[in-house]
Structure formats: C-alpha cells, structure tokens
Design an enzyme around this catalytic site. Structure first.
Site, short mmCIF file in Angstrom:
data_model
loop_
_atom_site.label_atom_id
_atom_site.label_comp_id
_atom_site.label_asym_id
_atom_site.label_seq_id
_atom_site.Cartn_x
_atom_site.Cartn_y
_atom_site.Cartn_z
N HIS A 68 0.34 0.63 -2.13
CA HIS A 68 0.08 1.05 -0.94
C HIS A 68 -0.31 2.26 -0.73
O HIS A 68 0.02 3.21 -1.33
CB HIS A 68 1.59 1.17 -0.42
CG HIS A 68 1.84 1.26 1.14
ND1 HIS A 68 1.83 0.44 2.06
CD2 HIS A 68 1.97 2.53 1.75
CE1 HIS A 68 1.99 0.75 3.38
NE2 HIS A 68 1.94 2.41 3.13
N CYS A 69 -1.33 2.26 0.17
CA CYS A 69 -2.24 3.71 0.34
C CYS A 69 -1.61 4.45 1.78
O CYS A 69 -1.61 3.71 3.06
CB CYS A 69 -3.83 3.23 0.70
SG CYS A 69 -4.64 4.84 1.03
N PHE A 70 -0.92 5.61 1.61
CA PHE A 70 -0.21 6.30 2.47
C PHE A 70 -1.50 6.73 3.48
O PHE A 70 -1.03 6.95 4.60
CB PHE A 70 0.45 7.23 1.93
CG PHE A 70 1.80 6.61 1.13
CD1 PHE A 70 2.94 6.33 1.91
CD2 PHE A 70 1.78 6.86 -0.12
CE1 PHE A 70 4.07 5.82 1.38
CE2 PHE A 70 3.06 6.29 -0.79
CZ PHE A 70 4.00 5.90 -0.25
N GLY B 272 -2.20 3.67 5.44
CA GLY B 272 -1.11 3.30 6.21
C GLY B 272 -0.74 1.53 5.98
O GLY B 272 -0.16 1.04 6.56
N ASN B 273 -1.54 1.04 4.96
CA ASN B 273 -1.46 -0.34 4.54
C ASN B 273 -1.65 -0.60 3.28
O ASN B 273 -2.00 0.40 2.26
CB ASN B 273 -2.35 -1.20 5.23
CG ASN B 273 -3.79 -0.87 5.13
OD1 ASN B 273 -4.11 0.11 4.26
ND2 ASN B 273 -4.61 -1.84 5.42
#
Length: 271
Positions: A116-118, A121-122
């Site tokens: 999950h890439c912060f 955001g997805n």
C-alpha cells in the site's frame, strides 16, 4: 489503524505541497538567478533547463495520476471481508486466495497486491506497478535535478562554495544555528531545508525503484517476500518484465500512457 489512516491522508498532501514548492522555487528563484540574461530574450540555457524540469515533473505527476486511475483492485468483488476483533492494527491487509488480498485501508480486494502506497493513497499491484515504478524514477530524477539547481542557486546568490564535500554535510546544522541567531534569512534557511528534502526523497524513490524492478524481474511481490513465500514455476525475467511494462515499454518510459492491458484471467493468477 488510526495512525495508518492518518498517514494515508497526510502523505498525499505532503507530496502535493512539495510539488508546489518545487515549482515555485524553480521558476521564481532558480531560473531567473542562475540563468540571468541582460535582455528580455530567453537564453538557450534557460529554455533547455526549463524543458528538462517540466519533462521530469510532468512525467512524475502523470505516472502518479495513472497509478491512482488504474488501481489494482478487483472489479468483480464488492463483498468486504470482516476482520476479527483481535486483528492487530499494524496489519494493513489480509491474504485471501488466488493471489488476492483485502486491504483494510482501501477496503477493497486487491489483485496481486505488492504494498500500500501512502503517497498515492491506494494499493500497488500488477495493474499499476509500471506507473508506480515510473513515478519513482521521475520523482527521484526531479528531486536530484532540483538539488543540483538549488546548490547552484546558493552558490550564485549567497556565494556558498561547495568545493569541500563537508560543506553540504554541515550546511543544515550551521544554517539552523545562524537562522536562530538572525544571521541567515528565512528564505536561505528554507532553501537549505529543501536541499535535504530533495536529497532524501530522491534517494528513497531510487531505492524503491530498484527494489520493485528486482521483484518484478523475479516474478515476486513484496507481500510474498514478507511472508517468505517462494514463487513456483518462475517465468524468465524478460517475460516478467513484459507482463508489467508491456511490449511498448519504450513509449511508456517517456510518456505516462498505458502500455499493457490486464489479462482477463488476472484474478486467478497465483500470488
């Protein structure tokens, strides 16, 4: 989980704030000062460096947008699994079956989930992995290029010499002390801070890029690596790269466009 959700909201805001600041510093300070021209005409150096900066920045933003527009979620599954009450908050996703994960932050079922890439955001999976890798490449290049221009600006505007390698290492602590003593202006101190921000982001994105390319070439995901799971029937590295980057990879390297279509049976691939 509250900390992860807060990070999921703050990280994109930080990315856009850094992007706006980089744009402003480049066109309001770096270009007018470093590439000064006596007349109103633009010098060839100004046009060249502006074109390079815009090419890097627009590709970074374009691949950032494509990473969000083409998520790795499953379009055929709308049922949200329910976590048990004793599920720890540090666990952001659960492995289901057939290479599918349920992300507690996205609240969606993800196909071939990597992580999950912060900042976007997805979740990053097989469908948007190419855009994420290109986003890392161009973000790293943009930051390192801005770092070089920032050093040149400090040299021209404030007569700071960087011939000694220790100058850059001691620049931040010395600037901090001089700033609180009133010997350094707020703009100069802010520029010094941005040099280290660009350096940190540039090296971090370069590291992410190298890690993801290596995992893609091995036909493996970060989720698999973290679980210690080996890939069965591993395909050749060329086939693994082609599966993610497509046959028109050269076009995708210069433009943020789709170069590969998700196969219809992607939901049933092994993780």
């Amino acid at each position: 989980m509250f900390k992860l959700r807060l990070l999921n909201a703050v990280a994109p805001a930080y990315f856009f704030a850094a992007t706006v600041v980089t744009f402003a510093l480049h066109f309001c300070f770096f270009v007018p000062t470093i590439f000064q021209t006596p007349g109103a005409r633009l010098s060839p150096d100004t046009v060249l460096h502006t074109a390079i900066f815009l090419f890097l920045m627009l590709n970074a933003l374009g691949n950032y947008t494509m990473t969000i527009r083409h998520p790795a979620e499953s379009a055929s599954e709308n049922v949200i699994p329910v976590c048990s009450p004793d599920c720890p908050d540090r666990v952001d996703a659960h492995y289901l079956l057939n290479g599918r994960h349920f992300c507690k932050l996205c609240k969606k079922v993800i196909l071939r989930r990597d992580h999950h890439c912060f900042f976007t955001g997805n979740c990053i999976g097989n469908r948007n992995m190419r855009y994420f890798i290109m986003f890392c490449i161009y973000t790293s290049c943009t930051c390192l290029y801005s770092l070089v221009l920032g050093v040149a600006y400090l040299t021209v505007e404030y007569s700071i010499s960087f011939e000694n390698p220790l100058t850059f290492l001691t620049l931040l602590p010395l600037s901090t002390g001089y700033f609180f003593l009133g010997a350094v202006s707020g703009l100069q101190f802010f520029l010094v801070l941005m040099l280290y921000v660009w350096l940190g982001i540039g090296l971090t994105c370069a590291g992410f890029c190298c890690q993801q390319v290596l995992l893609v070439a091995r036909g493996q995901t970060w989720c698999q690596l973290r679980r210690g799971q080996l890939v069965e029937a591993r395909a050749p590295w060329r086939a693994n790269l082609s599966d993610v980057f497509g046959t028109r990879w050269a076009l995708g390297f210069f433009l943020p466009v789709r170069t590969v279509e998700a196969p219809p049976g992607d939901a049933h691939k092994h993780d």
